[in-house]
Design a protein around this motif. Sequence first.
Motif, short mmCIF file in Angstrom:
data_model
loop_
_atom_site.label_atom_id
_atom_site.label_comp_id
_atom_site.label_asym_id
_atom_site.label_seq_id
_atom_site.Cartn_x
_atom_site.Cartn_y
_atom_site.Cartn_z
N ARG A 84 50.07 51.73 49.33
CA ARG A 84 48.95 51.72 48.50
C ARG A 84 47.94 50.55 47.08
NH1 ARG A 84 49.83 57.25 48.17
NH2 ARG A 84 49.88 57.95 50.29
N GLU A 85 48.92 50.81 46.68
CA GLU A 85 48.79 49.55 45.61
C GLU A 85 49.26 48.01 45.59
OE1 GLU A 85 51.46 51.57 42.39
OE2 GLU A 85 50.50 53.27 42.14
N VAL A 86 49.76 48.36 46.15
CA VAL A 86 50.49 47.09 46.65
C VAL A 86 49.45 45.99 47.81
CG1 VAL A 86 52.00 45.05 47.60
CG2 VAL A 86 52.98 47.39 46.07
N ILE A 87 49.16 46.81 48.59
CA ILE A 87 48.38 46.47 49.59
C ILE A 87 46.29 46.29 49.44
CG2 ILE A 87 47.59 46.49 52.23
CD1 ILE A 87 50.18 47.55 52.28
N SER A 88 46.18 47.54 48.32
CA SER A 88 45.27 47.10 47.29
C SER A 88 45.15 46.76 47.28
CB SER A 88 45.02 49.05 47.00
OG SER A 88 45.12 50.03 48.06
N ALA A 89 45.85 45.76 46.43
CA ALA A 89 45.59 45.25 44.72
C ALA A 89 45.37 43.94 45.38
CB ALA A 89 46.97 45.03 43.96
N ALA A 90 45.94 43.39 46.52
CA ALA A 90 45.69 42.48 47.04
C ALA A 90 43.98 42.27 47.93
CB ALA A 90 46.89 42.47 48.20
N LEU A 91 43.85 43.71 48.34
CA LEU A 91 42.30 43.32 48.93
C LEU A 91 41.00 42.39 47.87
CD1 LEU A 91 42.01 46.72 50.07
CD2 LEU A 91 41.78 44.52 51.86
N PRO A 92 39.99 41.62 48.87
CA PRO A 92 39.20 41.66 47.80
C PRO A 92 38.23 42.15 46.91
CG PRO A 92 38.99 40.58 49.72
CD PRO A 92 40.12 41.90 50.12
N LYS A 93 38.01 41.66 45.77
CA LYS A 93 37.34 42.49 44.72
C LYS A 93 36.12 42.16 45.28
CE LYS A 93 41.18 44.09 43.27
NZ LYS A 93 42.46 43.09 43.96
N PRO A 94 34.76 43.01 45.78
CA PRO A 94 33.38 43.21 45.79
C PRO A 94 32.85 43.08 45.13
CG PRO A 94 34.57 44.68 46.88
CD PRO A 94 35.18 44.28 46.22
N ALA A 95 33.47 43.72 43.61
CA ALA A 95 31.90 43.31 42.28
C ALA A 95 32.38 41.99 41.89
CB ALA A 95 32.74 44.33 41.42
N SER A 96 33.20 40.59 42.04
CA SER A 96 33.31 39.77 41.45
C SER A 96 33.49 38.78 42.92
CB SER A 96 34.78 39.96 41.86
OG SER A 96 35.44 40.14 39.93
N GLY A 97 32.20 38.95 43.31
CA GLY A 97 32.09 38.01 44.71
C GLY A 97 32.90 38.22 45.44
N PRO A 98 32.99 36.70 46.85
CA PRO A 98 34.07 36.23 48.02
C PRO A 98 35.62 36.20 46.84
CG PRO A 98 32.20 34.67 47.93
CD PRO A 98 31.63 36.20 46.45
N HIS A 99 35.98 36.82 47.63
CA HIS A 99 37.08 35.94 47.86
C HIS A 99 38.35 36.31 48.38
CE1 HIS A 99 37.05 35.89 42.81
NE2 HIS A 99 36.35 36.67 43.41
N ALA A 100 38.89 34.92 48.53
CA ALA A 100 40.37 34.78 49.54
C ALA A 100 40.79 36.26 49.53
CB ALA A 100 40.84 33.59 50.04
N VAL A 101 41.33 36.05 50.36
CA VAL A 101 42.28 37.24 50.65
C VAL A 101 43.26 37.10 50.35
CG1 VAL A 101 44.17 39.45 52.17
CG2 VAL A 101 41.21 38.95 52.54
N HIS A 102 44.56 37.69 49.66
CA HIS A 102 45.52 37.40 48.84
C HIS A 102 46.47 37.22 50.15
CE1 HIS A 102 49.74 37.36 46.71
NE2 HIS A 102 49.66 37.91 47.59
N ARG A 103 47.33 35.83 50.24
CA ARG A 103 48.51 35.62 51.46
C ARG A 103 50.14 36.24 51.02
NH1 ARG A 103 45.92 31.02 53.89
NH2 ARG A 103 44.10 31.60 54.95
N PRO A 104 50.73 37.62 50.52
CA PRO A 104 51.63 37.55 50.82
C PRO A 104 53.17 36.46 50.97
CG PRO A 104 51.25 39.07 51.96
CD PRO A 104 50.11 38.31 51.83
N GLY A 105 54.23 36.07 50.65
CA GLY A 105 55.02 35.03 51.19
C GLY A 105 55.24 35.93 52.10
N PRO A 106 56.04 34.68 53.35
CA PRO A 106 56.52 35.28 55.29
C PRO A 106 57.25 36.27 55.05
CG PRO A 106 57.24 33.17 54.26
CD PRO A 106 56.50 33.37 52.77
N VAL A 107 56.86 36.39 56.54
CA VAL A 107 58.07 38.33 56.79
C VAL A 107 59.14 36.75 57.03
CG1 VAL A 107 58.79 38.92 58.79
CG2 VAL A 107 56.04 38.78 58.28
N ARG A 108 59.16 36.46 56.91
CA ARG A 108 61.03 35.64 57.18
C ARG A 108 60.88 34.15 56.82
NH1 ARG A 108 64.08 39.44 54.54
NH2 ARG A 108 65.24 39.63 55.46
#
Length: 326
Positions: free
Chosen positions: A302-326
């Motif tokens: 919940r914490e890690v994935i929610s932290a990667a979501l765009p922040k609406p209050a700050s305007g449009p942002h690209a979604v965080h892209r975590p490192g590759p699965v492998r």
Amino acid sequence: MNQFASGPVLLTGGSGFIGSHVRRLLQSRGTPVRVLAHHADADSDEVVWGNLADPASLRGICAGVTTVVHTASVINGSEEACRTVNERGTAALVAEARRAGVRRLVYVSTAAVYGDGVHQGIAENAVAPAPVSPTSRSRLMAESSVLAAGGTVLRPMFVYGAGDRWFVPAVAELARRLSARLAGGRARLSLISVHALAEAVCAVAQLPTARLEGATLHAAHPAPTTLAEILDVLVEEALVPTLADEIGYEQAVAELGQGMSRRLGLLGFDHYYDSARLWQAVDVSAGPGFLETYPHCAQWYREVISAALPKPASGPHAVHRPGPVR
């Protein structure tokens, strides 16, 4: 000799996702653990300073230990960075272990060394390894050094649990970007909880040294998990939107670009492996599967994935892209 490798352990990657779980488990059982560290935040019974990228710094690090557990790897790096640490660093570590007379060497690699393709319950090396990424190519070379020294290689595929920033977060990100179930979520995947993997690593490390010498073992829960099962959990947790539609692999690549084809292929097609040999060899079980285990790490995700979501209050942002699965 049929001796138990139950003395002091040298652990690499002791502050990483997998290595930290191995460290805590060994320490909870009273095993002296010496952690190889190249930065100042290492926490262990004993720290030995060295860097896999600098073979000279490894001189003498294995003196007095009976077992080396090697979990450190560069996961998302350039070809040269991966070769420096994963390939040449492992070779230097193995040389030190042999010089010191270490009795047991365990290396945590990855089933991604098999490369692309549909893999359905294959046994170890039933298909020839064909790694396609710098990480997997260099880890396969690292395996060669370990096996030549009589060590044991474990190949997990997808590892999840507290500390995971690569697998479940990557599934969530793809689901949000596609707003659909990749290939209907039908792909069957080899998963293992980080706790079960740590149990397996510790069990292999403390087996009699004559057993599993030079062996390569898959490390996964015996029952594969479907991508749909993972997505259903993420939808229920409100970490991804409801996914009413499905999207095929080719269309997904067209939408997200060729740079995402590897990740989409790993999650969109069957990638599960027969791990019976491991669980028959050790006195531990794979434990419950993903659906039963997830609640124990739900807060982490919940914490890690929610932290990667765009922040609406700050305007449009690209979604965080975590490192590759492998």
